[in-house]
Design a protein around this motif. Structure first.
Motif, PDB file in Angstrom:
ATOM      1  N   SER A 154      -9.997   3.944   1.966  1.00  0.00           N
ATOM      2  CA  SER A 154     -10.288   5.338   2.282  1.00  0.00           C
ATOM      3  C   SER A 154     -11.388   5.389   3.347  1.00  0.00           C
ATOM      4  N   SER A 178      -9.737   0.893  11.156  1.00  0.00           N
ATOM      5  CA  SER A 178      -8.388   1.421  11.405  1.00  0.00           C
ATOM      6  C   SER A 178      -7.413   1.147  10.270  1.00  0.00           C
ATOM      7  N   THR A 179      -7.782   0.304   9.313  1.00  0.00           N
ATOM      8  CA  THR A 179      -6.826  -0.057   8.262  1.00  0.00           C
ATOM      9  C   THR A 179      -6.556   1.111   7.317  1.00  0.00           C
ATOM     10  N   PRO A 180      -5.307   1.304   6.904  1.00  0.00           N
ATOM     11  CA  PRO A 180      -5.000   2.327   5.896  1.00  0.00           C
ATOM     12  C   PRO A 180      -5.284   1.855   4.472  1.00  0.00           C
ATOM     13  N   HIS A 222       0.850  -1.188   0.000  1.00  0.00           N
ATOM     14  CA  HIS A 222       0.000   0.000   0.000  1.00  0.00           C
ATOM     15  C   HIS A 222       0.883   1.234   0.000  1.00  0.00           C
ATOM     16  N   GLU A 256       1.634  -3.136   4.555  1.00  0.00           N
ATOM     17  CA  GLU A 256       0.669  -2.911   5.618  1.00  0.00           C
ATOM     18  C   GLU A 256      -0.041  -4.220   5.935  1.00  0.00           C
TER      19      GLU A 256
END
Length: 474
Positions: A125, A120-122, A96, A101
Motif C-alpha cells: 500500500s 512503484s510496486t503494487p 497479488h 506481479e
C-alpha cells in the motif's frame, strides 16, 4: 593389537553423508558406519529422471555465496557439473489480488535497496511503501530474540512483513513468520541492524566496498538504475542427487547401510552401544546423530536431552510436479516462478523448473512444480491422496497462470515431518542441547534442525562435527 576406533553416523541425508566423508578423509584409520532408516540416501534431496526430464523432488539448488557446498562439490570432482540459473529464470513473481506481479527489483532478503521499484510496486500500500522507505532512520533494537514478523515489521513496517517477508523468508521454511526466530533463520539481518543501525544502510555499506560504488551516497545508491547481477544459486547439471551419489561413492565399501533404523543408544563403559531395529548392537567410540531431531530424541538415553530435541517443531510439505507441452502453456515462463502470500493461494509457491535451469526438460516441453502443505495446511500432506494433491495444485496453477493443457505426467514427493521450524528461542534451546551433550562424551548432533536448513549450512555442520569427532579420537 590396538582396536580400530569406530564412528557411527545415524542419518544418511546431506549432513550425515558429509560428516562420514569428512571423518574418512581426515582419518582413514577410523572405521565409519552410516545407518539410514529409509531404503535410500539423501534425506530431502532426491532426483529422478523420466523421459528426458530431470526432477529434483526436494531442494534443487544451493547458495554459492555460502562456500561450503561449492567446495564440497569441487572436492568430489563435480566442479564441472556446477550450473547457475538460466538468464530467463532470474526474476520472481508474487501472487497479488489473484494475479502475478513481478517482485520489485533490488530486493535482498525482503529488504528494498532501490527506491524506484519500491515506490512503484503494487505489492505494498502507499502507506506501506512510505513506511519501508524510512527504514534507515528507524532506531535500532537492542533486545533479545524475536520473530521474523516482529523484526521485519519493526524495521520495514507490518505491510512489508506480511506481503514481502512472509512468502520470501517464511517460504524457505514453509512456516509462520510470527513464530520463526530471526536470529536462528536470518542472523545476517540481525547483524546488519546491530552494526549499522539499519538494514538498508548495512546493505549500502556492503555495496560501498565495491569500487564503482565507493563514492556513492545512500540516496544516490537507492536511486541507482537496475544492474544485472550474477545469480546467487548453483545446482548440478544432472540434479542434486548427483551430490548424494558422489558422497556415497566416496565412502568405503560396506560403510553405508540403508533400511537400518536406530532405536536406541546406550553408554557402554567409555563407548556407545548403537541398537538397530534388526536387533544388532554396534559399539562405537563416537556417534553422530544427523537424523531429524524428533528421531534423535527417540534414541538418546538422556530424558532432558530427548525433551529438548523433541521440542523442535516440524512441518510437512509436498512438491507436485507437472510436465506439459510448451505450446499449451498460456503464461510466459520468464521467471523462476512465483510465491504466494497467505490468503492469495492454496499452494505456497511454484517453480517453473525448465525456465530456472537449462537441461531440465526436453526441447518444447515444460517442467513445473507446486509446493503444498507447511503451516498453511499442516495436515494436507498426510491426509490427501496423490490424486487430490495433483488436482488441487493444477487448479491453483491454472487460476493464476491460465491454460496449461493436459499433463504429460505428474509426480508427487512427500516430506512428512521433514521441515524443522527454528522458532523464537531456538538459539537458547541449542545452548541447552549442547549443555546436555557435554555430559555425554562422544555423542554429537548436527543437521537442518540445528544451525541452518540450507545445503551449505548442512555441509558446514557435517564438516564441523567431523572435526570434533576426529579431535576426540586423537
Amino acid at each position: 593389537m590396538t582396536e580400530v576406533p569406530r564412528v557411527v553416523v545415524v542419518g544418511g541425508g546431506i549432513t550425515g553423508l558429509t560428516a562420514a566423508y569428512a571423518v574418512v578423509r581426515a582419518r582413514p584409520d577410523i572405521a565409519v558406519t552410516l545407518l539410514e532408516a529409509k531404503d535410500r540416501l539423501g534425506g530431502n534431496i532426491v532426483t529422478e529422471r523420466h523421459d528426458g526430464f530431470v526432477i529434483d523432488g526436494g531442494p534443487d539448488s544451493f547458495l554459492r555465496t555460502k562456500p561450503d557446498a561449492v567446495a564440497l562439490c569441487r572436492e568430489l570432482g563435480l566442479g564441472g557439473e556446477l550450473i547457475t540459473t538460466s538468464e530467463r529464470g532470474r526474476k520472481v513473481y508474487f501472487v497479488h489480488e489473484g494475479a502475478l506481479e513481478e517482485m520489485p527489483g533490488g530486493m535482498a532478503l525482503a529488504v528494498p535497496t532501490r527506491l524506484g521499484p519500491l515506490l512503484s510496486t503494487p505489492l505494498l500500500s502507499t502507506r506501506g511503501k512510505l513506511r519501508a522507505a524510512i527504514e534507515p532512520v528507524i532506531p535500532r533494537h537492542r533486545g533479545g530474540d524475536e520473530s521474523i514478523e516482529a523484526f521485519i515489521g519493526r524495521r520495514l513496517g507490518p505491510d512489508a512483513a506480511r506481503s514481502l517477508a512472509a512468502p520470501l523468508l517464511g517460504g524457505i521454511y514453509a512456516g509462520d513468520i510470527d513464530k520463526l526466530s530471526i536470529r536462528a533463520t536470518f542472523p545476517q539481518l540481525v547483524a546488519l541492524e546491530e552494526k549499522h543501525g539499519s538494514l538498508v544502510r548495512g546493505l549500502f555499506e556492503a555495496a560501498r566496498a565495491e569500487s564503482e560504488q565507493a563514492k556513492m551516497g545512500l540516496l544516490s545508491w537507492l536511486m541507482r538504475e537496475a544492474k544485472s547481477v550474477p545469480s546467487p544459486f548453483n545446482s548440478l547439471r544432472n540434479g542434486m542427487g548427483t551430490l548424494i551419489d558422489a558422497l556415497a561413492r566416496s565412502l568405503p565399501d560396506g560403510a553405508v547401510r540403508t533400511g537400518e533404523p536406530v532405536v536406541g543408544l546406550r553408554q557402554a563403559e567409555n563407548r556407545w552401544a548403537v541398537e538397530t531395529k534388526t536387533g544388532e548392537r554396534l559399539l562405537a567410540d563416537a556417534v553422530i546423530l544427523a537424523a531429524p531431531a524428533h528421531a534423535a530424541a527417540r534414541a538418546v538415553p538422556d530424558e532432558e536431552l530427548a525433551e529438548e530435541l523433541s521440542g523442535i517443531p516440524y512441518l510437512s510439505t509436498a512438491t507436485v510436479f507437472f510436465a506439459f507441452d510448451q505450446k499449451d502453456v498460456e503464461h510466459r515462463l520468464d521467471a523462476v516462478g512465483f510465491v504466494a502470500p497467505k490468503g492469495e493461494a492454496e499452494i505456497l509457491a511454484a517453480t517453473w523448473v525448465s525456465s530456472k535451469w537449462d537441461g531440465r526438460a526436453p526441447e518444447g516441453r515444460v517442467l513445473m512444480r507446486a509446493f503444498v502443505g507447511g503451516s498453511r495446511s499442516p495436515s494436507r500432506v498426510r491426509d490427501a491422496s496423490d490424486e487430490d494433491l495433483v488436482a488441487d495444485s493444477k487448479s491453483e496453477l491454472e487460476r493464476l497462470m491460465g491454460r496449461l493443457g493436459t499433463p504429460l505426467f505428474t509426480r508427487v514427493f512427500r516430506y512428512e515431518n521433514a521441515n524443522p521450524q527454528p522458532i523464537v528461542g531456538h538459539r537458547d534451546r541449542l545452548a541447552r542441547i549442547e549443555s546436555h551433550l557435554g555430559k555425554l562424551r562422544g555423542l554429537f548432533v548436527a543437521g537442518a534442525a540445528f544451525d541452518g536448513v540450507g545445503i551449505p549450512d548442512c555441509v558446514r555442520q557435517g564438516r564441523a562435527v567431523a572435526d570434533r569427532v576426529t579431535l576426540l579420537l586423537r
